[in-house]
Design an enzyme around this catalytic site. Structure first.
Site: not given
Length: 118
Positions: A81-83, A85, A110
């Site tokens: 995951y990131c901020k 996607g 996130y």
């Protein structure tokens, strides 16, 4: 000519069967998170500001991202995951191409998880 067409269809079929998957991050349970390798691909600053419990931080922008990922076995189930996607989708594609068997991109990142867990 027929041989080339057959080879072409075999290659296309193999690519279409790749095990790329994604899941909304808001639908992931804590039990699920505890049973996978959870990789946050954001920058260390973003990670420090907040992250999912048990996540490890491997920065997508690091030039040795692939090398850092070798710490994780290719047979492990890996959730990235990131901020929001985008980076995690790119990381998922790279990991799939490197031979990781089960990589799941957590859509929404996130930001979605934080908004859902206030």
């Amino acid at each position: 000519m027929k041989v080339y067409l057959i080879l072409f269809f075999i290659v296309v079929f193999n690519f279409s069967c790749a095990q790329m998957s994604s899941k909304p991050i808001t639908e992931v349970s804590q039990n699920e998170i505890n049973s996978v390798i959870l990789v946050d691909v954001r920058t260390p600053g973003e990670f420090k500001a907040g992250h999912l419990e048990n996540a490890i931080n491997i920065n997508w922008f690091d030039t040795d991202f692939s090398k850092q990922m070798t710490k994780i076995g290719k047979e492990e189930t890996v959730y990235v995951y990131c901020k929001k996607g985008g980076r995690s989708a790119k990381a998922q594609q790279l990991l799939d191409s490197l031979g990781y068997k089960k990589v799941v991109n957590l859509e929404g990142g996130y930001d979605a998880w934080s908004a859902n867990n206030k």
